[in-house]
Scaffold this motif. Structure first.
Motif, PDB file in Angstrom:
ATOM      1  N   THR A   1       0.833  -1.191   0.000  1.00 62.11           N
ATOM      2  CA  THR A   1       0.000   0.000   0.000  1.00 62.11           C
ATOM      3  C   THR A   1       0.878   1.254   0.000  1.00 62.11           C
ATOM      4  O   THR A   1       2.072   1.186   0.275  1.00 62.11           O
ATOM      5  CB  THR A   1      -0.982  -0.025   1.196  1.00 62.11           C
ATOM      6  OG1 THR A   1      -1.851   1.084   1.104  1.00 62.11           O
ATOM      7  CG2 THR A   1      -0.270  -0.015   2.523  1.00 62.11           C
TER       8      THR A   1
ATOM      9  N   CYS B   1      -2.877  -2.693  -3.067  1.00 61.61           N
ATOM     10  CA  CYS B   1      -3.988  -1.895  -2.538  1.00 61.61           C
ATOM     11  C   CYS B   1      -4.586  -1.053  -3.656  1.00 61.61           C
ATOM     12  O   CYS B   1      -3.926  -0.181  -4.219  1.00 61.61           O
ATOM     13  CB  CYS B   1      -3.485  -1.002  -1.414  1.00 61.61           C
ATOM     14  SG  CYS B   1      -4.635   0.264  -0.911  1.00 61.61           S
ATOM     15  N   GLN B   2      -5.860  -1.307  -3.952  1.00 59.61           N
ATOM     16  CA  GLN B   2      -6.487  -0.621  -5.081  1.00 59.61           C
ATOM     17  C   GLN B   2      -6.798   0.840  -4.777  1.00 59.61           C
ATOM     18  O   GLN B   2      -6.836   1.658  -5.684  1.00 59.61           O
ATOM     19  CB  GLN B   2      -7.750  -1.372  -5.499  1.00 59.61           C
ATOM     20  CG  GLN B   2      -7.407  -2.570  -6.364  1.00 59.61           C
ATOM     21  CD  GLN B   2      -8.615  -3.365  -6.766  1.00 59.61           C
ATOM     22  OE1 GLN B   2      -9.451  -3.687  -5.925  1.00 59.61           O
ATOM     23  NE2 GLN B   2      -8.713  -3.691  -8.031  1.00 59.61           N
ATOM     24  N   MET B   3      -6.985   1.162  -3.483  1.00 55.76           N
ATOM     25  CA  MET B   3      -7.265   2.549  -3.130  1.00 55.76           C
ATOM     26  C   MET B   3      -6.054   3.430  -3.464  1.00 55.76           C
ATOM     27  O   MET B   3      -6.183   4.494  -4.056  1.00 55.76           O
ATOM     28  CB  MET B   3      -7.596   2.665  -1.647  1.00 55.76           C
ATOM     29  CG  MET B   3      -8.043   4.059  -1.254  1.00 55.76           C
ATOM     30  SD  MET B   3      -8.469   4.190   0.480  1.00 55.76           S
ATOM     31  CE  MET B   3      -6.855   4.231   1.225  1.00 55.76           C
TER      32      MET B   3
ATOM     33  N   TYR C   1      -5.392  -7.979  -6.632  1.00 53.50           N
ATOM     34  CA  TYR C   1      -5.808  -6.638  -6.259  1.00 53.50           C
ATOM     35  C   TYR C   1      -6.904  -6.720  -5.206  1.00 53.50           C
ATOM     36  O   TYR C   1      -7.770  -7.581  -5.274  1.00 53.50           O
ATOM     37  CB  TYR C   1      -6.298  -5.885  -7.497  1.00 53.50           C
ATOM     38  CG  TYR C   1      -5.206  -5.769  -8.533  1.00 53.50           C
ATOM     39  CD1 TYR C   1      -4.260  -4.757  -8.457  1.00 53.50           C
ATOM     40  CD2 TYR C   1      -5.088  -6.710  -9.558  1.00 53.50           C
ATOM     41  CE1 TYR C   1      -3.227  -4.670  -9.374  1.00 53.50           C
ATOM     42  CE2 TYR C   1      -4.063  -6.631 -10.481  1.00 53.50           C
ATOM     43  CZ  TYR C   1      -3.135  -5.602 -10.386  1.00 53.50           C
ATOM     44  OH  TYR C   1      -2.116  -5.532 -11.281  1.00 53.50           O
TER      45      TYR C   1
ATOM     46  N   GLY D   1      -8.440  -4.824  -1.130  1.00 54.62           N
ATOM     47  CA  GLY D   1      -8.430  -3.782  -0.109  1.00 54.62           C
ATOM     48  C   GLY D   1      -8.079  -4.347   1.249  1.00 54.62           C
ATOM     49  O   GLY D   1      -7.588  -5.475   1.350  1.00 54.62           O
TER      50      GLY D   1
END
Lengths: 78, 201
Positions: free
Chosen positions: B84, B162-164, B182, B184
Motif C-alpha cells: 500500500t 492496494c487498489q485505493m 488486487y 483492499g
C-alpha cells in the motif's frame, strides 16, 4: 558408505535465504526416506538449517563444518 | 469365593469387559479426539501463516520483506504481502504516462518504474549510495530484488496491491507486474487474522 538415494545440493556462495529455499524445493521433489547432502557457505547456515529441521520435522543425519564450508545430510521423513 | 466353573468365570469376565467398555467409550472417544488435535494445537502441522504490510518501495525495506517471505515459504508457511502507499511502486514493471492527469504524471515521474531502478532509503546521495550498495550486494552474491520477487511468486506467496492507493496515485494494473492480486484492507485482514506473524516494512 553412501546410500544410493543420496542426492547432492550445492548451495556454496549462496546467501540467506537461498540455501533454505533450495532445500525446501529439493525436499518437495523427494520421496520419504530419501536423503540429500547439502553444501553451503552461508555464515548463518547452521542456525538456519537447524531451525528449519525443528520446524518442518525432517531429520538431520549429519552436520560437518570445515572452515567456511558446511555439509549436512537431511532425510525426508514425511 | 472360588469359582470352580471356568466357563462361568470367562462369561463373567466378558460381561464385566463389555460393561466397562460401554461406560468408558465416551472417554475413549474424547481421548482419541484430543490426541488427534494435539499436533495442530502445538503448531506442529504446517498451517502457519505470515502476513506483511509493505508501505515503502526502497531497496532496504522491500528486500528484507521478500527475503523473509521466501524463508517463510521454505518453512511451509502461507505468505501474504500487502502493498500500500509507496509500497505499490515495488510492484511496478513499467511507467505509463498516457491517460494520466498532470499530478499523476508528476508522481509517476518521481517514483521508480521497476524494482531494478529503486533506491535505498538512506545515503542515496543522488544514486551514488544505491550504486555502491548494489555493487556490494553483487560482490557478496546476494540475490537481486527482482529475482527475490520472482522467487516469492514461484514459492506461492500471495502479493496483494492496494487498489485505493492505485486509484489515488493513478497507477493502472497495466503498470503492475504479473502474479499480483488486487484488493483492499478486508483481504489483508482476512489473512492477517489467521496469521501468527505480521510484519510491517
Amino acid at each position: 558408505m553412501e546410500s544410493p538415494e543420496l542426492k547432492k545440493l550445492d548451495c556454496s556462495s549462496l546467501n540467506c535465504p537461498m540455501p533454505i529455499v533450495k532445500i525446501a524445493k529439493a525436499i518437495k521433489t523427494m520421496e520419504i526416506g530419501e536423503q540429500v547432502e547439502v553444501v553451503a557457505t552461508d555464515p548463518a547456515f547452521k542456525a538456519d538449517v537447524e531451525a528449519w529441521i525443528r520446524k518442518t520435522g525432517h531429520k538431520m543425519i549429519s552436520f560437518v563444518e570445515e572452515g567456511k564450508s558446511k555439509t549436512t545430510v537431511i532425510e525426508k521423513t514425511k | 469365593m472360588q469359582l470352580e466353573n471356568q466357563e462361568l468365570k470367562a462369561y463373567i469376565d466378558q460381561l464385566v469387559e463389555e460393561k466397562v467398555n460401554e461406560k468408558t467409550h465416551h472417554f475413549q472417544d474424547e481421548l482419541k479426539k484430543l490426541q488427534e488435535s494435539l499436533p495442530q494445537n502445538l503448531g506442529i502441522q504446517q498451517k502457519d501463516k505470515i502476513t506483511m504490510l509493505i508501505t515503502s518501495f526502497e531497496l532496504d525495506k522491500v528486500m528484507p520483506a521478500f527475503i523473509i517471505a521466501n524463508g517463510a515459504a521454505s518453512f511451509g508457511m502461507e505468505v501474504t504481502l500487502f502493498f500500500t502507499l509507496w509500497g505499490i511502486n515495488a510492484l511496478k514493471e513499467k511507467s505509463i504516462y498516457s491517460g494520466k492527469n498532470i499530478k499523476e504524471k508528476m508522481i509517476t515521474m518521481m517514483l521508480p518504474s521497476h524494482p531494478k531502478t529503486t533506491t535505498i532509503s538512506r545515503l542515496n546521495m543522488m544514486g551514488i549510495g544505491t550504486g555502491m550498495m548494489k555493487s556490494m550486494m553483487q560482490e557478496n552474491n546476494i540475490e537481486t530484488l527482482p529475482d527475490l520477487m520472482d522467487l516469492s511468486i514461484e514459492m506461492g506467496s500471495k502479493l496483494i496491491a492496494c487498489q485505493m492507493t492505485m486509484g489515488m496515485m493513478g497507477i493502472t494494473t497495466d503498470e503492475i507486474r504479473d502474479g499480483v492480486e488486487y484488493g483492499g484492507v478486508a483481504l489483508y485482514i482476512e489473512e492477517a487474522s489467521e496469521s501468527g506473524v505480521t510484519l510491517t516494512f
